[in-house]
Design a protein around this motif. Structure first.
Motif, PDB file in Angstrom:
ATOM      1  N   LEU A 165       0.840  -1.193   0.000  1.00 45.75           N
ATOM      2  CA  LEU A 165       0.000   0.000   0.000  1.00 45.75           C
ATOM      3  C   LEU A 165       0.877   1.246   0.000  1.00 45.75           C
ATOM      4  O   LEU A 165       1.749   1.393   0.861  1.00 45.75           O
ATOM      5  N   LEU A 166       0.646   2.121  -0.959  1.00 53.47           N
ATOM      6  CA  LEU A 166       1.344   3.407  -1.029  1.00 53.47           C
ATOM      7  C   LEU A 166       0.335   4.532  -0.850  1.00 53.47           C
ATOM      8  O   LEU A 166      -0.879   4.326  -0.963  1.00 53.47           O
ATOM      9  N   GLY A 167       0.840   5.740  -0.592  1.00 58.50           N
ATOM     10  CA  GLY A 167      -0.032   6.865  -0.292  1.00 58.50           C
ATOM     11  C   GLY A 167       0.023   7.964  -1.336  1.00 58.50           C
ATOM     12  O   GLY A 167       0.953   8.053  -2.137  1.00 58.50           O
ATOM     13  N   ARG A 168      -1.000   8.811  -1.297  1.00 63.00           N
ATOM     14  CA  ARG A 168      -1.066  10.009  -2.134  1.00 63.00           C
ATOM     15  C   ARG A 168      -1.927  11.035  -1.407  1.00 63.00           C
ATOM     16  O   ARG A 168      -2.613  10.738  -0.440  1.00 63.00           O
ATOM     17  N   ASN A 169      -1.859  12.290  -1.853  1.00 67.13           N
ATOM     18  CA  ASN A 169      -2.653  13.388  -1.293  1.00 67.13           C
ATOM     19  C   ASN A 169      -2.436  13.569   0.215  1.00 67.13           C
ATOM     20  O   ASN A 169      -3.401  13.636   0.995  1.00 67.13           O
ATOM     21  N   PHE A 189       6.449  -0.867  -6.716  1.00 70.05           N
ATOM     22  CA  PHE A 189       7.024  -0.077  -5.618  1.00 70.05           C
ATOM     23  C   PHE A 189       8.547  -0.049  -5.692  1.00 70.05           C
ATOM     24  O   PHE A 189       9.179   1.001  -5.557  1.00 70.05           O
ATOM     25  N   LEU A 190       9.155  -1.213  -5.916  1.00 73.06           N
ATOM     26  CA  LEU A 190      10.613  -1.309  -5.935  1.00 73.06           C
ATOM     27  C   LEU A 190      11.200  -0.487  -7.074  1.00 73.06           C
ATOM     28  O   LEU A 190      12.189   0.233  -6.890  1.00 73.06           O
ATOM     29  N   ALA A 191      10.586  -0.572  -8.254  1.00 77.53           N
ATOM     30  CA  ALA A 191      11.067   0.216  -9.393  1.00 77.53           C
ATOM     31  C   ALA A 191      10.918   1.702  -9.105  1.00 77.53           C
ATOM     32  O   ALA A 191      11.841   2.495  -9.367  1.00 77.53           O
ATOM     33  N   TRP A 192       9.760   2.099  -8.585  1.00 78.41           N
ATOM     34  CA  TRP A 192       9.534   3.511  -8.228  1.00 78.41           C
ATOM     35  C   TRP A 192      10.608   4.013  -7.271  1.00 78.41           C
ATOM     36  O   TRP A 192      11.181   5.084  -7.462  1.00 78.41           O
ATOM     37  N   ARG A 193      10.917   3.218  -6.255  1.00 79.15           N
ATOM     38  CA  ARG A 193      11.942   3.601  -5.285  1.00 79.15           C
ATOM     39  C   ARG A 193      13.330   3.645  -5.905  1.00 79.15           C
ATOM     40  O   ARG A 193      14.083   4.612  -5.719  1.00 79.15           O
ATOM     41  N   ASP A 194      13.681   2.601  -6.663  1.00 85.09           N
ATOM     42  CA  ASP A 194      15.020   2.517  -7.231  1.00 85.09           C
ATOM     43  C   ASP A 194      15.261   3.554  -8.319  1.00 85.09           C
ATOM     44  O   ASP A 194      16.404   3.939  -8.569  1.00 85.09           O
ATOM     45  N   TRP A 195      14.183   3.992  -8.967  1.00 81.27           N
ATOM     46  CA  TRP A 195      14.297   5.003 -10.022  1.00 81.27           C
ATOM     47  C   TRP A 195      14.074   6.404  -9.468  1.00 81.27           C
ATOM     48  O   TRP A 195      13.480   7.249 -10.097  1.00 81.27           O
ATOM     49  N   ARG A 196      14.565   6.621  -8.264  1.00 86.28           N
ATOM     50  CA  ARG A 196      14.538   7.933  -7.605  1.00 86.28           C
ATOM     51  C   ARG A 196      13.120   8.497  -7.483  1.00 86.28           C
ATOM     52  O   ARG A 196      12.848   9.656  -7.770  1.00 86.28           O
ATOM     53  N   PHE A 197      12.201   7.638  -7.036  1.00 86.16           N
ATOM     54  CA  PHE A 197      10.820   8.040  -6.761  1.00 86.16           C
ATOM     55  C   PHE A 197      10.209   8.685  -8.014  1.00 86.16           C
ATOM     56  O   PHE A 197       9.879   9.873  -8.036  1.00 86.16           O
ATOM     57  N   ASP A 200       7.489   8.828  -9.609  1.00 83.21           N
ATOM     58  CA  ASP A 200       6.220   9.557  -9.597  1.00 83.21           C
ATOM     59  C   ASP A 200       6.172  10.369  -8.309  1.00 83.21           C
ATOM     60  O   ASP A 200       5.977   9.823  -7.218  1.00 83.21           O
ATOM     61  N   ILE A 201       6.318  11.698  -8.421  1.00 82.08           N
ATOM     62  CA  ILE A 201       6.407  12.535  -7.220  1.00 82.08           C
ATOM     63  C   ILE A 201       5.055  12.723  -6.546  1.00 82.08           C
ATOM     64  O   ILE A 201       4.984  13.268  -5.438  1.00 82.08           O
ATOM     65  N   GLY A 202       3.971  12.260  -7.176  1.00 79.34           N
ATOM     66  CA  GLY A 202       2.653  12.374  -6.565  1.00 79.34           C
ATOM     67  C   GLY A 202       2.326  11.251  -5.599  1.00 79.34           C
ATOM     68  O   GLY A 202       1.244  11.238  -5.006  1.00 79.34           O
ATOM     69  N   VAL A 203       3.267  10.324  -5.432  1.00 82.64           N
ATOM     70  CA  VAL A 203       3.060   9.152  -4.581  1.00 82.64           C
ATOM     71  C   VAL A 203       4.110   9.143  -3.485  1.00 82.64           C
ATOM     72  O   VAL A 203       5.234   9.627  -3.688  1.00 82.64           O
ATOM     73  N   PHE A 204       3.766   8.619  -2.309  1.00 84.71           N
ATOM     74  CA  PHE A 204       4.761   8.508  -1.236  1.00 84.71           C
ATOM     75  C   PHE A 204       4.659   7.153  -0.554  1.00 84.71           C
ATOM     76  O   PHE A 204       3.623   6.478  -0.616  1.00 84.71           O
ATOM     77  N   ASN A 205       5.741   6.763   0.061  1.00 83.42           N
ATOM     78  CA  ASN A 205       5.778   5.561   0.896  1.00 83.42           C
ATOM     79  C   ASN A 205       5.559   6.005   2.333  1.00 83.42           C
ATOM     80  O   ASN A 205       6.440   6.623   2.941  1.00 83.42           O
ATOM     81  N   GLY A 206       4.390   5.721   2.866  1.00 84.38           N
ATOM     82  CA  GLY A 206       4.061   6.142   4.226  1.00 84.38           C
ATOM     83  C   GLY A 206       3.902   4.929   5.129  1.00 84.38           C
ATOM     84  O   GLY A 206       3.000   4.111   4.929  1.00 84.38           O
ATOM     85  N   PHE A 207       4.745   4.797   6.117  1.00 79.85           N
ATOM     86  CA  PHE A 207       4.807   3.591   6.944  1.00 79.85           C
ATOM     87  C   PHE A 207       5.057   3.952   8.397  1.00 79.85           C
ATOM     88  O   PHE A 207       5.506   5.053   8.723  1.00 79.85           O
ATOM     89  N   GLY A 247       9.309  14.256   1.697  1.00 81.72           N
ATOM     90  CA  GLY A 247       8.907  14.187   0.300  1.00 81.72           C
ATOM     91  C   GLY A 247       8.243  12.864  -0.042  1.00 81.72           C
ATOM     92  O   GLY A 247       7.096  12.618   0.319  1.00 81.72           O
ATOM     93  N   SER A 248       8.970  11.993  -0.725  1.00 83.94           N
ATOM     94  CA  SER A 248       8.419  10.711  -1.150  1.00 83.94           C
ATOM     95  C   SER A 248       8.406   9.671  -0.039  1.00 83.94           C
ATOM     96  O   SER A 248       7.990   8.534  -0.263  1.00 83.94           O
ATOM     97  N   THR A 249       8.862  10.054   1.147  1.00 91.72           N
ATOM     98  CA  THR A 249       8.842   9.176   2.313  1.00 91.72           C
ATOM     99  C   THR A 249       8.185   9.901   3.481  1.00 91.72           C
ATOM    100  O   THR A 249       8.545  11.043   3.774  1.00 91.72           O
ATOM    101  N   ILE A 250       7.225   9.263   4.122  1.00 88.58           N
ATOM    102  CA  ILE A 250       6.647   9.784   5.361  1.00 88.58           C
ATOM    103  C   ILE A 250       6.700   8.658   6.384  1.00 88.58           C
ATOM    104  O   ILE A 250       6.012   7.641   6.243  1.00 88.58           O
ATOM    105  N   ALA A 251       7.548   8.829   7.388  1.00 81.94           N
ATOM    106  CA  ALA A 251       7.701   7.838   8.456  1.00 81.94           C
ATOM    107  C   ALA A 251       6.891   8.279   9.660  1.00 81.94           C
ATOM    108  O   ALA A 251       7.108   9.377  10.189  1.00 81.94           O
TER     109      ALA A 251
END
Length: 233
Positions: free
Chosen positions: A51-55, A75-83, A85-92, A169-173
C-alpha cells in the motif's frame, strides 16, 4: 530527498481507495524486467501486494492521506528510479524502541532483503494485512513489524500517545516511541537471542544509539532527523 520536517500527530486518517497507478501501468514491461533482475540478485524477495499513499495533508495534529494497492515490483522500481512519480509517497510506521537508560535500538537489515545493510527501527511498507475497517492501521502495522523483527510484543513496551511524522517528500515515516523497561545492552541481548531462534531473520545485527555521534550513513535521513530531534529535546 528534501530536508525532513517533523510533525507531532495525534490522529491518523488513511483510507484505502481503488486507484489505477499510471506509473505501474505505463511502465509495466520495464518494471517487470527490473524486478526480474532484482530477483536474480536476491531470490528471497517476492512480488506481494503493498500500500502506497497520495494526497498527504497535515492539519494541526492530524495527518490524512489516501492509500492504494499496488504490487511490490512497481514499488521497488519507483523507489530505485529515484521516486519516479512525485505524486506518490511511501508512508509507513516505525517502532522506535527506547531502553530505560535512553538508548534507541535499531536493526541492520540482512543481506537477503531489499534494504540490505540499512539500519533503522522496526518498520515495513504497509500491506493488505494492515487494513482495518477500510483504512491503513499504522499502529497495528508497527506492532506486527516489531514482533516479527524483534520478538517483542505490546506487553513488553509502553507506547507514547502521539506520532512523530517525519515528512521527507516521497517518504513519510510515522514514528511511535516504544519505551522498554530494560537497559540498552539487556534489550539488545534479548532481541539477539530471538534472532538466533529464527531460521532466516530479517535483521543481521542490532545497534544501540545513545547519542548523535552514534548515527551512521547506513541510517536513512528521516531516521537520523528523528533521533536528532529526540536528543535535542
Amino acid at each position: 530527498m528534501i530536508a525532513p520536517l517533523i510533525h507531532r500527530i495525534t490522529t491518523l486518517d488513511l483510507p484505502v481507495r481503488p486507484w489505477p497507478w499510471p506509473f505501474a501501468g505505463e511502465r509495466r514491461a520495464e518494471i517487470d524486467a527490473h524486478f526480474a533482475d532484482k530477483q536474480r540478485e536476491k531470490p528471497k524477495i517476492w512480488n506481494g501486494r503493498v500500500l502506497l499513499g497520495r494526497n498527504p495533508q497535515f492539519l494541526g495534529e492530524h495527518f490524512g492521506a489516501d492509500y492504494f494497492e499496488t504490487d511490490f515490483a512497481s514499488f521497488l522500481a519507483w523507489r530505485d528510479w529515484r521516486f519516479a512519480d512525485i505524486g506518490v509517497f511511501n508512508g509507513f510506521g516505525m517502532g522506535a524502541l527506547r531502553s530505560v537508560d535512553g538508548a534507541f535500538v535499531m536493526g541492520e537489515m540482512a543481506q537477503h532483503t531489499s534494504n540490505a545493510g540499512r539500519i533503522y527501527f522496526p518498520s515495513g511498507t504497509p500491506d493488505l494485512d494492515d487494513i482495518t475497517g477500510g483504512a491503513v492501521d499504522i499502529a497495528s502495522s508497527v506492532a506486527r513489524e516489531v514482533e516479527e523483527e524483534t520478538g517483542l510484543t505490546s506487553l513488553d513496551y509502553r507506547a507514547e500517545p502521539h506520532w512523530d511524522c517525519v515528512f521527507a517528500g516521497s517518504t513519510i515515516a510515522m514514528v511511535k516511541v516504544l519505551h522498554v523497561d530494560l537497559p540498552g545492552e539487556a534489550l539488545r541481548g534479548r532481541i539477539e537471542a530471538n534472532l538466533i531462534r529464527q531460521s532466516q531473520p530479517e535483521l543481521a545485527a542490532i545497534h544501540l544509539v545513545r547519542r548523535a555521534s552514534d548515527l551512521t550513513a547506513a541510517m536513512p535521513r528521516f531516521v537520523t532527523a528523528f533521533v536528532e530531534s529526540q536528543f535535542a529535546g
